[in-house]
Design an enzyme around this catalytic site. Structure first.
Site, PDB file in Angstrom:
ATOM      1  N   SER A 170       0.833  -1.210   0.000  1.00  0.00           N
ATOM      2  CA  SER A 170       0.000   0.000   0.000  1.00  0.00           C
ATOM      3  C   SER A 170       0.868   1.261   0.000  1.00  0.00           C
ATOM      4  O   SER A 170       1.986   1.257   0.498  1.00  0.00           O
ATOM      5  CB  SER A 170      -0.946  -0.016   1.203  1.00  0.00           C
ATOM      6  OG  SER A 170      -0.204  -0.240   2.375  1.00  0.00           O
TER       7      SER A 170
ATOM      8  N   ASN B 219      -0.332   7.617   0.479  1.00  0.00           N
ATOM      9  CA  ASN B 219      -1.350   8.671   0.407  1.00  0.00           C
ATOM     10  C   ASN B 219      -2.742   8.280   0.907  1.00  0.00           C
ATOM     11  O   ASN B 219      -3.514   9.131   1.308  1.00  0.00           O
ATOM     12  CB  ASN B 219      -1.414   9.273  -1.002  1.00  0.00           C
ATOM     13  CG  ASN B 219      -1.852   8.277  -2.049  1.00  0.00           C
ATOM     14  OD1 ASN B 219      -1.841   7.074  -1.820  1.00  0.00           O
ATOM     15  ND2 ASN B 219      -2.227   8.774  -3.208  1.00  0.00           N
ATOM     16  N   TYR B 220      -3.040   6.976   0.847  1.00  0.00           N
ATOM     17  CA  TYR B 220      -4.281   6.457   1.457  1.00  0.00           C
ATOM     18  C   TYR B 220      -3.876   5.258   2.306  1.00  0.00           C
ATOM     19  O   TYR B 220      -4.157   4.110   1.932  1.00  0.00           O
ATOM     20  CB  TYR B 220      -5.280   6.018   0.382  1.00  0.00           C
ATOM     21  CG  TYR B 220      -6.079   7.123  -0.258  1.00  0.00           C
ATOM     22  CD1 TYR B 220      -7.284   7.538   0.303  1.00  0.00           C
ATOM     23  CD2 TYR B 220      -5.664   7.731  -1.434  1.00  0.00           C
ATOM     24  CE1 TYR B 220      -8.046   8.539  -0.299  1.00  0.00           C
ATOM     25  CE2 TYR B 220      -6.412   8.728  -2.032  1.00  0.00           C
ATOM     26  CZ  TYR B 220      -7.602   9.124  -1.461  1.00  0.00           C
ATOM     27  OH  TYR B 220      -8.357  10.104  -2.064  1.00  0.00           O
TER      28      TYR B 220
ATOM     29  N   LYS C 268       2.461  -5.125   3.192  1.00  0.00           N
ATOM     30  CA  LYS C 268       3.724  -4.382   3.282  1.00  0.00           C
ATOM     31  C   LYS C 268       3.385  -2.926   2.979  1.00  0.00           C
ATOM     32  O   LYS C 268       3.273  -2.513   1.810  1.00  0.00           O
ATOM     33  CB  LYS C 268       4.724  -4.950   2.253  1.00  0.00           C
ATOM     34  CG  LYS C 268       5.892  -4.040   1.910  1.00  0.00           C
ATOM     35  CD  LYS C 268       6.970  -4.067   2.942  1.00  0.00           C
ATOM     36  CE  LYS C 268       8.119  -3.120   2.646  1.00  0.00           C
ATOM     37  NZ  LYS C 268       7.818  -1.685   2.859  1.00  0.00           N
TER      38      LYS C 268
ATOM     39  N   GLU D 276      -1.979  -0.376  -9.422  1.00  0.00           N
ATOM     40  CA  GLU D 276      -2.463   0.975  -9.675  1.00  0.00           C
ATOM     41  C   GLU D 276      -1.262   1.888  -9.559  1.00  0.00           C
ATOM     42  O   GLU D 276      -0.667   2.008  -8.485  1.00  0.00           O
ATOM     43  CB  GLU D 276      -3.529   1.355  -8.646  1.00  0.00           C
ATOM     44  CG  GLU D 276      -4.090   2.724  -8.880  1.00  0.00           C
ATOM     45  CD  GLU D 276      -4.671   3.346  -7.623  1.00  0.00           C
ATOM     46  OE1 GLU D 276      -4.953   2.634  -6.646  1.00  0.00           O
ATOM     47  OE2 GLU D 276      -4.822   4.574  -7.629  1.00  0.00           O
TER      48      GLU D 276
ATOM     49  N   CYS E 136      -3.246   9.691  -7.153  1.00  0.00           N
ATOM     50  CA  CYS E 136      -2.962   9.207  -8.515  1.00  0.00           C
ATOM     51  C   CYS E 136      -4.008   9.738  -9.489  1.00  0.00           C
ATOM     52  O   CYS E 136      -3.711   9.987 -10.644  1.00  0.00           O
ATOM     53  CB  CYS E 136      -2.907   7.686  -8.540  1.00  0.00           C
ATOM     54  SG  CYS E 136      -4.407   6.937  -7.937  1.00  0.00           S
ATOM     55  N   THR E 137      -5.246   9.933  -8.999  1.00  0.00           N
ATOM     56  CA  THR E 137      -6.331  10.378  -9.875  1.00  0.00           C
ATOM     57  C   THR E 137      -6.510  11.901  -9.891  1.00  0.00           C
ATOM     58  O   THR E 137      -7.506  12.384 -10.431  1.00  0.00           O
ATOM     59  CB  THR E 137      -7.667   9.768  -9.415  1.00  0.00           C
ATOM     60  OG1 THR E 137      -7.773  10.007  -8.022  1.00  0.00           O
ATOM     61  CG2 THR E 137      -7.774   8.296  -9.706  1.00  0.00           C
TER      62      THR E 137
ATOM     63  N   ARG F 171     -11.443   7.897  -8.148  1.00  0.00           N
ATOM     64  CA  ARG F 171     -11.577   6.434  -8.109  1.00  0.00           C
ATOM     65  C   ARG F 171     -12.990   5.994  -7.754  1.00  0.00           C
ATOM     66  O   ARG F 171     -13.515   5.033  -8.284  1.00  0.00           O
ATOM     67  CB  ARG F 171     -10.572   5.888  -7.083  1.00  0.00           C
ATOM     68  CG  ARG F 171     -10.662   4.412  -6.788  1.00  0.00           C
ATOM     69  CD  ARG F 171      -9.445   3.980  -6.008  1.00  0.00           C
ATOM     70  NE  ARG F 171      -9.143   4.883  -4.913  1.00  0.00           N
ATOM     71  CZ  ARG F 171      -9.148   4.545  -3.626  1.00  0.00           C
ATOM     72  NH1 ARG F 171      -9.415   3.317  -3.266  1.00  0.00           N
ATOM     73  NH2 ARG F 171      -8.853   5.436  -2.690  1.00  0.00           N
TER      74      ARG F 171
HETATM   75  O1  G3H Z   1      -3.986   7.847  -5.208  1.00  0.00           O
HETATM   76  C1  G3H Z   1      -4.677   6.969  -5.704  1.00  0.00           C
HETATM   77  C2  G3H Z   1      -6.054   6.732  -5.285  1.00  0.00           C
HETATM   78  O2  G3H Z   1      -6.539   5.510  -5.794  1.00  0.00           O
HETATM   79  C3  G3H Z   1      -6.960   7.868  -5.654  1.00  0.00           C
HETATM   80  O3  G3H Z   1      -8.203   7.695  -5.073  1.00  0.00           O
HETATM   81  O4  G3H Z   1      -9.594   9.175  -6.498  1.00  0.00           O
HETATM   82  O5  G3H Z   1     -10.410   8.404  -4.301  1.00  0.00           O
HETATM   83  O6  G3H Z   1      -8.568  10.061  -4.430  1.00  0.00           O
HETATM   84  P1  G3H Z   1      -9.247   8.901  -5.077  1.00  0.00           P
END
Ligand code: G3H
Length: 486
Positions: free
Chosen positions: A160, A163-164, A186, A259, A293-294, A447
């Site tokens: 993981s 950022n989340y 991990k 991802e 990422c999004t 996402r």
């Molecule tokens: O950073 C990558 C995440 O999968 C983005 O998720 O679009 O809910 O912020 P999110």
């Protein structure tokens, strides 16, 4: 919750076979807060020998876990979701310090994760197999039937990102568990305290000892070892494209679900609702300082409406609060590290040198970068192609929708794109030509909702996530063919 996972010196431990343990060599990695560099704890720097134990333990435990009924597994997940919500404040506080996310987003990450876990349990309970008649294939008599069920893969390695640290760990653990796998988590070192906390939640909810284990440690010491370990049957990774490509190069015969990075474009057509577009661009581009990422990472706007759109974006950026998430409700927070901020500065410098027009921001204090907007960005500039993972947006003016589509598709990435228009035919014209996993019509790239398919093409990923898709990715069909001889 926290006391079980750490000692009085703030040394956290790993969950192995239902126990919270130190590394064999008793070495630690100190975790500092990106907000003020304060020490917030340390995690074991596990060795290869520790990794072996974690994976062997998972392998043994999975034999029992796969036979636990789906209903019983679901009950454990429902309990985990409730425990998460009950401990929301403590976990959000830890998350805020560890990754400098603003308080509201930390709390909503916990709630979203609880919803994700519940929905995963519900979905798994409703997945059924199928039976396929043989005689639909030419030349086969009606004496054959294939009964198709789903089987777990074995041990899933869940890696993981920072950022989340809760949500993107749970989005691997929960579907993996419901599919009947054991998990080795991990987490990225920055974010690992939150990852361990999540493991504690699943343990408290009743996941059997050994079914969920955690491994913390330096990527440079154990990264290649764990990803190429013969005991791992599946890897679900979220992180940078660079690391994702490396993992896919060194592994063999292990299915991957990844991802990775993105350079999501917001394409603004002439007839777009510019208020709607500006609102979505600002929240999509700058929330959590663009460390998603999004996140919207470039604006491709038709020349005719560029000035009007820019005026609205600039006005909205002015309302963003910048600062310390521990002190106030802020939108723009310090980036995860000084190194990350240096990279963003480099992209800004390159754009300035090559003639981009700085409209807002451009300033930096340590790792806190002000929300920044550049106009007149051209395809010669790095900012047009590279992912800053910071609060910086380039505006690229285009003459028509085909030029926008071309620039969007020239990227090495293909995660998502957004198109803003009031005309459904135009929306489909653009959406059908974009090489991405998802196109958002009149919304920022994102996402969620988490049961939608989530995938990236080109360098943005491998495979498809999303609750049902993740369960399916972490299981395989098993066919039993009945041959009737009568
Ligand atoms: O950073 C990558 C995440 O999968 C983005 O998720 O679009 O809910 O912020 P999110």
């Amino acid at each position: 919750m926290l006391n079980i996972m750490k000692d009085k010196d703030n040394h956290y431990r790993n969950l192995i076979n239902g126990n919270w343990v130190e590394s064999k060599e008793k070495r630690y990695i100190t975790i500092y807060s990106p907000i003020d560099n304060a020490e917030i704890g340390s995690v074991p720097a596990m060795s290869k020998e520790d990794v072996d134990i974690a994976i062997d333990t998972a392998k043994q435990a999975q034999k029992l876990w796969k036979n636990v009924t789906i209903d019983e597994k679901a009950e454990i997940l429902y309990k985990a979701a409730n425990i998460l919500v009950a401990n929301k404040q403590e976990l959000a506080e830890l998350m805020m310090k560890e990754i400098a996310k603003d308080r509201k987003s930390c709390e909503s990450e916990v709630d979203r994760t609880a919803d994700f876990i519940r929905f995963t349990a519900d979905t798994a309970k409703n997945i059924s197999g199928e039976s396929i008649p043989g005689d639909s294939f030419p030349g086969v008599k009606n004496n054959k039937i294939s009964i198709v069920q789903r089987e777990p893969l074995g041990v899933v390695l869940a890696i993981s990102p920072f950022n989340y640290p809760v949500n993107l760990a749970a989005s691997k653990i929960a579907p993996g568990l419901m599919a009947g796998n054991a998990i080795v988590l991990k987490p990225a070192s920055q974010g690992s305290l939150c990852g361990l906390y999540l493991a504690r939640v699943f343990q408290e909810a009743g996941v059997l000892p050994g079914v969920l284990n955690t491994v913390t440690g330096k990527g440079s010491e154990i990264g290649d070892y764990i990803t190429t370990h013969s005991g791992i049957n599946f890897i679900n990774f979220t992180g940078s494209t660079e690391v994702g490509k490396h993992i896919s190069q060194i592994t063999s015969m292990v299915p991957l679900l990844m991802e990775l990075g993105g350079k999501d474009a917001a394409i603004i057509l002439k007839d777009a609702d510019l208020d709607l577009a500006a609102t979505n661009i600002v929240s999509g581009g700058y929330s959590y300082s663009g460390q998603r990422c999004t996140a919207v990472k470039r604006i491709l706007v038709m020349e005719e409406v560029a000035d009007a759109l820019i005026e609205k974006i600039v006005a909205k950026i002015a309302t963003l609060k910048v600062g310390n998430p521990l002190e106030e409700d802020v939108d723009i927070v310090p980036l995860i590290s000084e190194k990350a901020a240096d990279f963003v500065s480099e992209l800004m410098e390159d754009a300035k040198e090559k003639g981009a027009k700085l409209l807002v921001g451009g300033t930096r204090e340590g790792n806190l970068i002000a929300p920044t907007l550049f106009d007149q960005v051209t395809t010669e500039m790095r900012l047009a192609w590279e992912e800053p993972f910071g609060p910086v947006l380039p505006i690229i003016r285009v003459k028509d929708k085909d030029e926008a589509i071309k620039i969007a598709n020239d990227s090495e990435y293909g995660l998502q794109s957004a198109v803003f228009t009031e005309n459904i035919n135009e929306a489909f014209y653009v959406a059908n030509r974009l090489e991405v996993g998802t196109v958002q019509v009149n919304n920022k790239t994102e996402r969620g909702p988490d049961h939608f398919p989530f995938l990236g093409v080109k360098s943005s990923g491998i495979g498809t996530q999303g609750i049902r898709y993740s369960i399916e990715s972490m299981s395989r069909p098993k066919a039993t063919v009945i041959n009737i001889h009568s």
